[in-house]
Design a protein around this motif. Structure first.
Motif, PDB file in Angstrom:
ATOM      1  N   SER A 125       2.485   7.334   2.152  1.00 16.92           N
ATOM      2  CA  SER A 125       1.642   7.361   0.954  1.00 16.92           C
ATOM      3  C   SER A 125       0.175   7.530   1.339  1.00 16.92           C
ATOM      4  O   SER A 125      -0.275   7.022   2.371  1.00 16.92           O
ATOM      5  CB  SER A 125       1.810   6.079   0.144  1.00 16.92           C
ATOM      6  N   LEU A 148       0.815  -1.221   0.000  1.00 13.68           N
ATOM      7  CA  LEU A 148       0.000   0.000   0.000  1.00 13.68           C
ATOM      8  C   LEU A 148       0.843   1.263   0.000  1.00 13.68           C
ATOM      9  O   LEU A 148       0.305   2.364  -0.094  1.00 13.68           O
ATOM     10  CB  LEU A 148      -0.927   0.004   1.228  1.00 13.68           C
ATOM     11  N   SER A 149       2.163   1.107   0.097  1.00 17.16           N
ATOM     12  CA  SER A 149       3.039   2.284   0.130  1.00 17.16           C
ATOM     13  C   SER A 149       3.591   2.642  -1.246  1.00 17.16           C
ATOM     14  O   SER A 149       4.323   3.629  -1.377  1.00 17.16           O
ATOM     15  CB  SER A 149       4.207   2.042   1.095  1.00 17.16           C
ATOM     16  N   THR A 174      -2.480   6.125   0.117  1.00 14.22           N
ATOM     17  CA  THR A 174      -3.196   4.849   0.166  1.00 14.22           C
ATOM     18  C   THR A 174      -2.977   4.162   1.509  1.00 14.22           C
ATOM     19  O   THR A 174      -3.921   3.644   2.126  1.00 14.22           O
ATOM     20  CB  THR A 174      -2.723   3.924  -0.972  1.00 14.22           C
ATOM     21  N   LEU A 175      -1.735   4.169   1.976  1.00 17.73           N
ATOM     22  CA  LEU A 175      -1.440   3.544   3.267  1.00 17.73           C
ATOM     23  C   LEU A 175      -2.051   4.342   4.406  1.00 17.73           C
ATOM     24  O   LEU A 175      -2.610   3.771   5.357  1.00 17.73           O
ATOM     25  CB  LEU A 175       0.071   3.419   3.452  1.00 17.73           C
ATOM     26  N   PHE A 208      -4.807  -2.764  -5.370  1.00 20.84           N
ATOM     27  CA  PHE A 208      -4.658  -1.581  -4.523  1.00 20.84           C
ATOM     28  C   PHE A 208      -3.865  -0.458  -5.198  1.00 20.84           C
ATOM     29  O   PHE A 208      -3.996   0.696  -4.824  1.00 20.84           O
ATOM     30  CB  PHE A 208      -3.934  -1.946  -3.219  1.00 20.84           C
ATOM     31  N   THR A 209      -3.007  -0.826  -6.154  1.00 22.50           N
ATOM     32  CA  THR A 209      -2.077   0.146  -6.720  1.00 22.50           C
ATOM     33  C   THR A 209      -1.925  -0.060  -8.220  1.00 22.50           C
ATOM     34  O   THR A 209      -2.045  -1.190  -8.718  1.00 22.50           O
ATOM     35  CB  THR A 209      -0.696   0.026  -6.042  1.00 22.50           C
ATOM     36  N   ASP A 210      -1.652   1.013  -8.934  1.00 23.26           N
ATOM     37  CA  ASP A 210      -1.398   0.935 -10.374  1.00 23.26           C
ATOM     38  C   ASP A 210       0.022   0.491 -10.680  1.00 23.26           C
ATOM     39  O   ASP A 210       0.380   0.345 -11.858  1.00 23.26           O
ATOM     40  CB  ASP A 210      -1.636   2.303 -11.025  1.00 23.26           C
ATOM     41  N   SER A 226      -4.722   6.062   4.512  1.00 22.11           N
ATOM     42  CA  SER A 226      -6.182   5.945   4.596  1.00 22.11           C
ATOM     43  C   SER A 226      -6.644   4.501   4.801  1.00 22.11           C
ATOM     44  O   SER A 226      -7.852   4.254   4.893  1.00 22.11           O
ATOM     45  CB  SER A 226      -6.832   6.498   3.326  1.00 22.11           C
ATOM     46  N   PHE A 227      -5.722   3.564   4.910  1.00 18.97           N
ATOM     47  CA  PHE A 227      -6.090   2.151   4.981  1.00 18.97           C
ATOM     48  C   PHE A 227      -6.651   1.791   6.353  1.00 18.97           C
ATOM     49  O   PHE A 227      -6.042   2.077   7.381  1.00 18.97           O
ATOM     50  CB  PHE A 227      -4.860   1.285   4.693  1.00 18.97           C
ATOM     51  N   THR A 273       4.254   4.294  -4.661  1.00 20.30           N
ATOM     52  CA  THR A 273       3.899   5.621  -5.180  1.00 20.30           C
ATOM     53  C   THR A 273       4.375   5.875  -6.606  1.00 20.30           C
ATOM     54  O   THR A 273       3.958   6.863  -7.216  1.00 20.30           O
ATOM     55  CB  THR A 273       4.461   6.725  -4.268  1.00 20.30           C
ATOM     56  N   ARG A 326     -11.130  -0.621  -4.251  1.00 23.30           N
ATOM     57  CA  ARG A 326     -11.261   0.705  -4.863  1.00 23.30           C
ATOM     58  C   ARG A 326     -12.713   1.102  -5.067  1.00 23.30           C
ATOM     59  O   ARG A 326     -12.976   2.219  -5.527  1.00 23.30           O
ATOM     60  CB  ARG A 326     -10.520   0.744  -6.187  1.00 23.30           C
TER      61      ARG A 326
END
Length: 268
Positions: free
Chosen positions: A123, A33-34, A125-126, A240-242, A128-129, A36, A267
Motif C-alpha cells: 500500500s 498502514l496497509s 501509505t505503508l 492514518f486511514t479512512d 511511504s511510512f 486499502t 496527515r
C-alpha cells in the motif's frame, strides 16, 4: 519540580525506545498502514471492488466463493480457496481470512454487520511510512493521577471513526490529575493486564494532533495513584486511514487545553 539533565536524558531515552517500538509495530506488512479498502458484505453473493471472489452473508455466517483464477488462499493453512468457505464471528471480532499475492483480506463484524478490509503490504501509505511525527519529549506532561473505580463497569454509547458504526465504551472508573495547577477528570476503560486506557479530545485536535488520541496508563498502585504520561499519547488507526472504525472519546473526555505531547497528526 525541575528535572535534572541526567534524569531528563534517562527519561528521553526511555521515550525514544517507546517510539521505536511503536513505529516498528506500525510498519508491519499487514498492519494498520496497509489498509486499502472497506466493504460491507452484501446479502447476495457479489463481487467487491478490488477483492477477488464472491462475498455474502446470511444471518451470522459469512460466505466466500472462489475459483482457481481468483488466486485466493486461506491465511491459516495456505490452502487454496476452491468453492465456498464460511466463517462466523461475534461483534467486534476480526479474522485475517484469505490472502492473494501481497494482499490479505480481513473479515470483521462491526455493529453486528459483516465487513471486509483489504490489507496490502504494498500500500502507498505503508510504502511511504518513515515514522509517526511526534512532539518532543516534555517532562511537564508527566503527572501523577488518582484512579477512582466505579462500583460496576459502565457501558456508555460512543461514536466511532465510521458514521455507520456505533460503539460502546465500558468504563471502569475515573482518573483525576492536575496540569499547570488546574484539576481535570477523565473516564477510563480497563486495558490489558489491568492497565487503564483513556481516549480523549484536547484543544490541539485537528490543528497539530489528530481528531482524538488514546493514552494507556500504568496499572493503578494500591493507593490508586497512576502515572499519566501524555508523551505516550498515540493515534488510533483512523488517524492514518479512512478505513478505521476506531472508538471516539466518551462525552466529557475533553481537555480544554492543547496537549502538545505524544503523536502529531500524521496527515499534516
Amino acid at each position: 519540580m525541575s528535572t535534572s539533565t541526567a534524569e531528563l536524558d534517562r527519561l528521553t531515552q526511555r521515550w525514544d525506545c517507546f517510539r521505536t517500538g511503536r513505529n516498528a509495530a506500525l510498519a508491519a506488512p499487514h498492519g494498520w498502514l496497509s489498509l486499502t479498502s472497506f466493504h460491507w458484505l452484501p446479502a447476495a453473493p457479489s463481487a467487491l471492488p478490488g477483492v477477488p471472489g464472491l462475498w455474502s452473508f446470511d444471518g451470522t455466517t459469512a460466505y466466500l466463493t472462489a475459483a482457481a483464477e481468483d488466486d485466493l488462499s486461506m491465511v491459516s493453512s495456505g490452502q487454496p480457496v476452491l468453492g465456498t468457505v464460511t466463517a462466523e464471528l461475534s461483534d467486534e471480532e476480526s479474522l485475517m481470512w484469505v490472502a492473494s499475492g501481497s494482499m490479505v483480506v480481513e473479515l470483521g463484524m462491526r455493529a453486528n454487520r459483516y465487513m471486509v478490509r483489504t490489507r496490502d503490504a504494498q500500500s502507498p501509505t505503508l510504502a511511504s511510512f518513515s515514522g509517526v511525527p511526534a512532539f518532543d519529549y516534555d517532562p511537564a506532561m508527566v503527572v501523577t493521577g488518582s484512579f477512582t473505580p466505579f462500583d460496576a463497569p459502565r457501558p456508555t454509547p460512543i461514536a466511532t471513526a465510521s458514521p455507520e458504526v456505533p460503539g460502546v465504551a465500558v468504563l471502569a472508573g475515573e482518573v483525576s490529575f492536575e496540569l499547570d495547577g488546574i484539576p481535570y477528570t477523565l473516564a477510563a476503560e480497563e486495558g490489558a493486564l489491568g492497565s487503564l486506557v483513556i481516549t480523549f479530545h484536547d484543544a490541539s485536535n485537528d490543528v497539530s494532533s489528530s481528531h482524538w488520541r488514546m493514552l494507556e496508563l500504568t496499572n493503578p498502585r494500591p493507593d490508586g495513584s497512576v502515572a499519566v504520561d501524555f508523551n505516550r499519547a498515540i493515534n488510533y488507526p483512523s488517524a492514518f486511514t479512512d478505513f478505521g472504525t476506531c472508538p471516539a472519546p466518551v462525552p466529557g473526555n475533553t481537555l480544554p487545553v492543547a496537549i502538545e505531547a505524544g503523536e502529531r497528526d500524521p496527515r499534516k
